[in-house]
Design a protein around this motif. Structure first.
Motif, PDB file in Angstrom:
ATOM      1  N   VAL A 176      49.145  23.836  43.126  1.00  0.00           N
ATOM      2  CA  VAL A 176      48.710  24.248  44.142  1.00  0.00           C
ATOM      3  C   VAL A 176      48.221  25.312  43.703  1.00  0.00           C
ATOM      4  CG1 VAL A 176      49.018  25.383  46.236  1.00  0.00           C
ATOM      5  CG2 VAL A 176      49.659  22.574  45.827  1.00  0.00           C
ATOM      6  N   GLY A 177      47.551  26.718  44.065  1.00  0.00           N
ATOM      7  CA  GLY A 177      47.215  27.808  44.116  1.00  0.00           C
ATOM      8  C   GLY A 177      45.990  27.890  45.058  1.00  0.00           C
ATOM      9  N   GLU A 178      45.595  29.432  44.417  1.00  0.00           N
ATOM     10  CA  GLU A 178      44.150  29.845  45.867  1.00  0.00           C
ATOM     11  C   GLU A 178      42.691  28.980  45.487  1.00  0.00           C
ATOM     12  OE1 GLU A 178      42.399  33.801  48.245  1.00  0.00           O
ATOM     13  OE2 GLU A 178      43.871  33.945  46.344  1.00  0.00           O
ATOM     14  N   ILE A 179      42.539  28.606  46.385  1.00  0.00           N
ATOM     15  CA  ILE A 179      40.993  28.403  45.967  1.00  0.00           C
ATOM     16  C   ILE A 179      40.220  29.989  45.830  1.00  0.00           C
ATOM     17  CG2 ILE A 179      38.283  27.075  46.911  1.00  0.00           C
ATOM     18  CD1 ILE A 179      41.423  25.775  48.307  1.00  0.00           C
ATOM     19  N   ILE A 180      39.651  30.173  44.855  1.00  0.00           N
ATOM     20  CA  ILE A 180      38.326  31.045  44.606  1.00  0.00           C
ATOM     21  C   ILE A 180      36.941  30.095  44.615  1.00  0.00           C
ATOM     22  CG2 ILE A 180      40.297  32.453  43.998  1.00  0.00           C
ATOM     23  CD1 ILE A 180      39.181  32.860  41.540  1.00  0.00           C
ATOM     24  N   CYS A 181      35.796  30.846  44.793  1.00  0.00           N
ATOM     25  CA  CYS A 181      34.520  30.603  44.377  1.00  0.00           C
ATOM     26  C   CYS A 181      33.256  31.416  44.361  1.00  0.00           C
ATOM     27  CB  CYS A 181      34.184  29.722  45.184  1.00  0.00           C
ATOM     28  SG  CYS A 181      33.485  30.517  47.059  1.00  0.00           S
ATOM     29  N   LYS A 182      32.541  31.312  43.814  1.00  0.00           N
ATOM     30  CA  LYS A 182      31.817  32.696  43.649  1.00  0.00           C
ATOM     31  C   LYS A 182      30.066  31.639  43.467  1.00  0.00           C
ATOM     32  CE  LYS A 182      31.092  32.766  38.271  1.00  0.00           C
ATOM     33  NZ  LYS A 182      31.049  34.274  37.153  1.00  0.00           N
ATOM     34  N   GLY A 183      28.812  32.706  43.711  1.00  0.00           N
ATOM     35  CA  GLY A 183      27.439  31.412  43.878  1.00  0.00           C
ATOM     36  C   GLY A 183      26.838  32.048  44.785  1.00  0.00           C
ATOM     37  N   SER A 184      25.248  31.122  44.733  1.00  0.00           N
ATOM     38  CA  SER A 184      24.541  31.818  45.717  1.00  0.00           C
ATOM     39  C   SER A 184      25.279  31.104  46.912  1.00  0.00           C
ATOM     40  CB  SER A 184      23.080  31.117  45.964  1.00  0.00           C
ATOM     41  OG  SER A 184      23.200  30.577  45.496  1.00  0.00           O
ATOM     42  N   LEU A 185      26.263  31.248  47.569  1.00  0.00           N
ATOM     43  CA  LEU A 185      26.104  30.535  49.003  1.00  0.00           C
ATOM     44  C   LEU A 185      27.544  32.065  49.604  1.00  0.00           C
ATOM     45  CD1 LEU A 185      26.384  28.238  50.738  1.00  0.00           C
ATOM     46  CD2 LEU A 185      28.436  27.282  50.212  1.00  0.00           C
ATOM     47  N   VAL A 186      28.028  32.297  48.628  1.00  0.00           N
ATOM     48  CA  VAL A 186      28.764  33.630  49.009  1.00  0.00           C
ATOM     49  C   VAL A 186      28.499  34.934  49.030  1.00  0.00           C
ATOM     50  CG1 VAL A 186      30.759  35.029  47.842  1.00  0.00           C
ATOM     51  CG2 VAL A 186      30.678  32.857  47.126  1.00  0.00           C
ATOM     52  N   MET A 187      29.278  35.534  50.379  1.00  0.00           N
ATOM     53  CA  MET A 187      28.279  36.752  50.917  1.00  0.00           C
ATOM     54  C   MET A 187      28.551  37.707  50.033  1.00  0.00           C
ATOM     55  SD  MET A 187      32.345  38.500  53.254  1.00  0.00           S
ATOM     56  CE  MET A 187      33.387  38.685  51.794  1.00  0.00           C
ATOM     57  N   GLN A 188      27.598  38.656  50.383  1.00  0.00           N
ATOM     58  CA  GLN A 188      27.465  40.202  49.485  1.00  0.00           C
ATOM     59  C   GLN A 188      28.230  40.823  49.931  1.00  0.00           C
ATOM     60  OE1 GLN A 188      23.654  42.079  51.163  1.00  0.00           O
ATOM     61  NE2 GLN A 188      22.726  40.257  49.851  1.00  0.00           N
ATOM     62  N   GLY A 189      29.013  40.779  50.921  1.00  0.00           N
ATOM     63  CA  GLY A 189      30.340  41.637  51.105  1.00  0.00           C
ATOM     64  C   GLY A 189      30.938  42.333  52.962  1.00  0.00           C
ATOM     65  N   TYR A 190      32.191  43.060  53.231  1.00  0.00           N
ATOM     66  CA  TYR A 190      31.963  42.975  54.601  1.00  0.00           C
ATOM     67  C   TYR A 190      30.900  44.734  55.023  1.00  0.00           C
ATOM     68  CZ  TYR A 190      35.700  39.924  53.885  1.00  0.00           C
ATOM     69  OH  TYR A 190      36.773  38.602  54.013  1.00  0.00           O
ATOM     70  N   TRP A 191      30.668  43.776  55.562  1.00  0.00           N
ATOM     71  CA  TRP A 191      29.618  45.832  56.565  1.00  0.00           C
ATOM     72  C   TRP A 191      31.080  46.796  56.580  1.00  0.00           C
ATOM     73  CZ3 TRP A 191      25.031  47.002  57.291  1.00  0.00           C
ATOM     74  CH2 TRP A 191      24.590  48.164  58.245  1.00  0.00           C
ATOM     75  N   ASN A 192      30.581  47.480  56.069  1.00  0.00           N
ATOM     76  CA  ASN A 192      31.067  49.208  56.243  1.00  0.00           C
ATOM     77  C   ASN A 192      32.895  49.080  56.074  1.00  0.00           C
ATOM     78  OD1 ASN A 192      30.720  51.239  57.019  1.00  0.00           O
ATOM     79  ND2 ASN A 192      30.968  51.714  59.012  1.00  0.00           N
ATOM     80  N   ASN A 193      33.156  47.874  54.503  1.00  0.00           N
ATOM     81  CA  ASN A 193      34.623  47.873  55.081  1.00  0.00           C
ATOM     82  C   ASN A 193      34.789  48.240  53.565  1.00  0.00           C
ATOM     83  OD1 ASN A 193      36.986  47.474  54.486  1.00  0.00           O
ATOM     84  ND2 ASN A 193      37.201  46.706  56.668  1.00  0.00           N
ATOM     85  N   GLU A 194      34.421  48.695  52.500  1.00  0.00           N
ATOM     86  CA  GLU A 194      34.660  48.661  50.680  1.00  0.00           C
ATOM     87  C   GLU A 194      35.536  48.048  50.803  1.00  0.00           C
ATOM     88  OE1 GLU A 194      33.683  51.263  47.378  1.00  0.00           O
ATOM     89  OE2 GLU A 194      33.882  52.106  49.095  1.00  0.00           O
ATOM     90  N   LYS A 195      37.594  48.920  50.905  1.00  0.00           N
ATOM     91  CA  LYS A 195      38.228  48.282  50.825  1.00  0.00           C
ATOM     92  C   LYS A 195      38.256  46.613  51.102  1.00  0.00           C
ATOM     93  CE  LYS A 195      43.030  48.872  51.340  1.00  0.00           C
ATOM     94  NZ  LYS A 195      43.659  47.516  51.340  1.00  0.00           N
ATOM     95  N   ALA A 196      38.199  45.982  51.807  1.00  0.00           N
ATOM     96  CA  ALA A 196      38.463  44.849  52.443  1.00  0.00           C
ATOM     97  C   ALA A 196      36.989  44.232  51.289  1.00  0.00           C
ATOM     98  CB  ALA A 196      37.456  44.257  53.966  1.00  0.00           C
ATOM     99  N   THR A 197      36.041  44.257  51.084  1.00  0.00           N
ATOM    100  CA  THR A 197      35.252  43.304  50.152  1.00  0.00           C
ATOM    101  C   THR A 197      35.996  43.660  49.374  1.00  0.00           C
ATOM    102  OG1 THR A 197      33.536  44.728  51.962  1.00  0.00           O
ATOM    103  CG2 THR A 197      32.685  44.258  49.229  1.00  0.00           C
ATOM    104  N   ASN A 198      36.416  44.889  48.381  1.00  0.00           N
ATOM    105  CA  ASN A 198      36.978  45.046  46.913  1.00  0.00           C
ATOM    106  C   ASN A 198      38.146  44.478  46.862  1.00  0.00           C
ATOM    107  OD1 ASN A 198      35.282  46.669  46.011  1.00  0.00           O
ATOM    108  ND2 ASN A 198      36.475  48.224  46.938  1.00  0.00           N
ATOM    109  N   ASP A 199      39.077  43.995  47.712  1.00  0.00           N
ATOM    110  CA  ASP A 199      40.194  43.010  47.884  1.00  0.00           C
ATOM    111  C   ASP A 199      40.003  41.832  47.874  1.00  0.00           C
ATOM    112  OD1 ASP A 199      41.625  45.212  48.546  1.00  0.00           O
ATOM    113  OD2 ASP A 199      42.431  44.842  49.822  1.00  0.00           O
TER     114      ASP A 199
END
Length: 493
Positions: A338-361
């Motif tokens: 068991v572990g955390e599910i992580i993913c990347k690719g063209s399905l994944v968002m660009q980030g959180y609007w106006n929220n750099e900290k949450a995006t980086n986290d």
């Protein structure tokens, strides 16, 4: 570079006389969709709304939802779909956070917003705007990596975050859904779940194939199947809550689903026992997808011909993402761990609007950290364990609420369950279960305790079991554990 606008226009040029969208009151062809959306795009441009500006949409399920996707895409305008069931203060927060230039919606819903926002009311003013600009058009140069939408998360902790989704994200999701739902050119797509959320991702499949879409304004278990049969809907998105209500309703008749090829289930987990009941009653028509707003719908996909053999899995990785299971140091774990599910690719968002900290986290080296725990078997199938933040730690041992819920759902009289961890002076946290009966068979605490003894280790068994009429839920059908915990704390205080 493909965008949703280009795909919709291609579908219109190929199928001008075919019905594109209909709801309870109206119907428009692809030819009409093209002319109406181009007129709307010109109207918005004349209002001074430019590429990259945000326009919010506040309405119940209706034809205009589909139409506005295309109109906004023509001009590179960013859609901000608003959930009409939210409190006015929540709506105001999202509108102001996104910095919207205009809100388009139903008059009674727009009345709840602050009165200093530019508004366009659906109905006569909306139709007047189209009529005044019919024959005109406006296009903007739009790239597939330009923003299409800012969709706000449910805000389980603090203020909701605005997920930035591009045309590429949306088209990747549509292609994935087309694959797992086995879409063909003759299919008819239905929408009964909110078009502000999951069902909207399925709507974009229609532009790939030139399909007809049917929009339903509400779900009523007693009459909904009649409408599905009459409209010959073959593909539809449903959250597990709706599937449960449909299957367990006394009037359920599988014959009314005769035209349905695939019901895409997503949005929240469904217990294996309830999924088996749905398969037994309705047949092999369900497909399951796992995703988040941050990676819409299809991190993993389970086709209908495999679902019955793998009830406890949500499928294998989709075509537009890579996926890993990692430990707390981001090192990949072995199959079965068991572990955390992580993913990347063209399905994944660009980030959180106006929220750099949450995006980086959340986005680290391009990998989306989902906050979901799971494990992958040797055949590559993902098994969701729970939300990382919902794990119960009792006596230093991890207990996954979903594992306990799966056991409680084995009872024939249980409609749905929710297991939470509550503060315990001795153990740190203890397991508490809330259970909703389905009315078909009596449910007692003694029965549930016996079921847990049969299937669970002693330390995993609920310390308390409450039988209740309903569980607190979001407007999208997700059980709100935070509200249940608050309710429990109020009961115990």
């Amino acid at each position: 570079m493909e965008t949703l606008s280009k795909l919709a226009l291609k579908a219109a040029e190929a199928n001008p006389e075919k019905v594109a969208v209909k709801d309870r009151e109206r119907s428009i062809t692809y030819g009409e969709l093209k002319s109406r959306t181009l007129a709307l795009s010109h109207y918005l441009n004349q209002c001074g709304i430019a590429k990259g500006d945000r326009v919010a949409v506040l309405m119940k399920n209706r034809l205009e939802h589909i139409e506005l996707d295309v109109a906004l895409a023509h001009g590179g305008i960013v859609k901000v779909p608003l959930n009409y069931r939210l409190h006015p203060k929540e709506l105001d927060y999202q509108v102001r956070d996104a910095g919207v230039s205009l809100v388009i919606g139903e008059p009674d819903l727009l009345e709840t917003l602050s009165d200093d926002l530019p508004l366009l009311l659906v109905g006569e003013p909306y139709e007047q705007a189209i009529g005044d600009h019919m024959g005109a058009s406006f296009f903007e140069e739009v790239d597939e990596d330009d923003l299409f939408a800012i969709m706000y998360t449910s805000g389980t902790t603090g203020n909701p975050k605005g997920v930035m989704l591009s045309h590429r994200n949306m088209i990747s999701g549509a292609l994935s859904l087309a694959q797992v739902c086995e879409v063909d050119y003759d299919d008819i797509v239905g929408h009964v779940a909110p078009l502000t959320h999951g069902s909207n991702f399925l709507s974009h499949v229609s532009w790939l194939y030139g399909l007809t879409q049917v929009v339903y304004d509400k779900f009523e278990a007693e009459h909904f199947l009649d409408r599905l049969a009459a409209d010959q809907v073959s593909i539809i998105f449903m959250v597990p809550t709706i599937v449960n209500l449909m299957i367990q309703d006394a009037s359920f008749d599988a014959e009314k689903l005769r035209n349905v090829k695939s019901i895409n289930m997503a949005g929240s987990p469904i217990a294996a026992a309830k999924l088996q009941e749905a398969l037994d009653k309705a047949g092999t028509i369900f497909v399951e997808t796992y995703g988040q707003v941050e990676a819409p719908m299809c991190i993993t996909m389970m086709p209908r011909n495999e679902l019955s053999r793998r009830l406890e899995s949500c499928g294998r990785v989709g075509p537009f993402v890579d996926m890993k299971i990692v430990d707390d140091s981001s090192a990949e774990v072995k199959n079965g761990e068991v572990g955390e599910i992580i993913c990347k690719g063209s399905l994944v968002m660009q980030g959180y609007w106006n929220n750099e900290k949450a995006t980086n986290d959340t986005l680290k080296d391009g990998w989306l950290h989902t906050g979901d725990l799971g494990w992958r078997d040797d055949q590559g199938y993902l098994h969701i364990v729970d939300r990382k933040k919902d794990v119960i730690i009792s006596g230093g041992v991890n207990i996954y609420p979903r594992e306990v819920e799966e056991v409680l759902n084995k009872h024939d009289g249980v409609k749905e369950t929710c297991v939470i961890g509550v503060e315990d002076e001795k153990w740190g946290e203890s397991v508490v279960a809330y259970v909703v009966p389905n009315g078909r068979r009596e449910v007692s605490e003694g029965d549930l305790v016996a079921l847990c003894k049969e299937h669970l280790a002693s330390f995993k068994k609920p310390k308390e079991i409450y039988i209740v009429d309903a569980l607190p839920k979001s407007s999208y059908g997700k059980i709100l554990k935070r509200e249940l915990k608050a309710m429990h704390a109020g009961v115990k205080s």
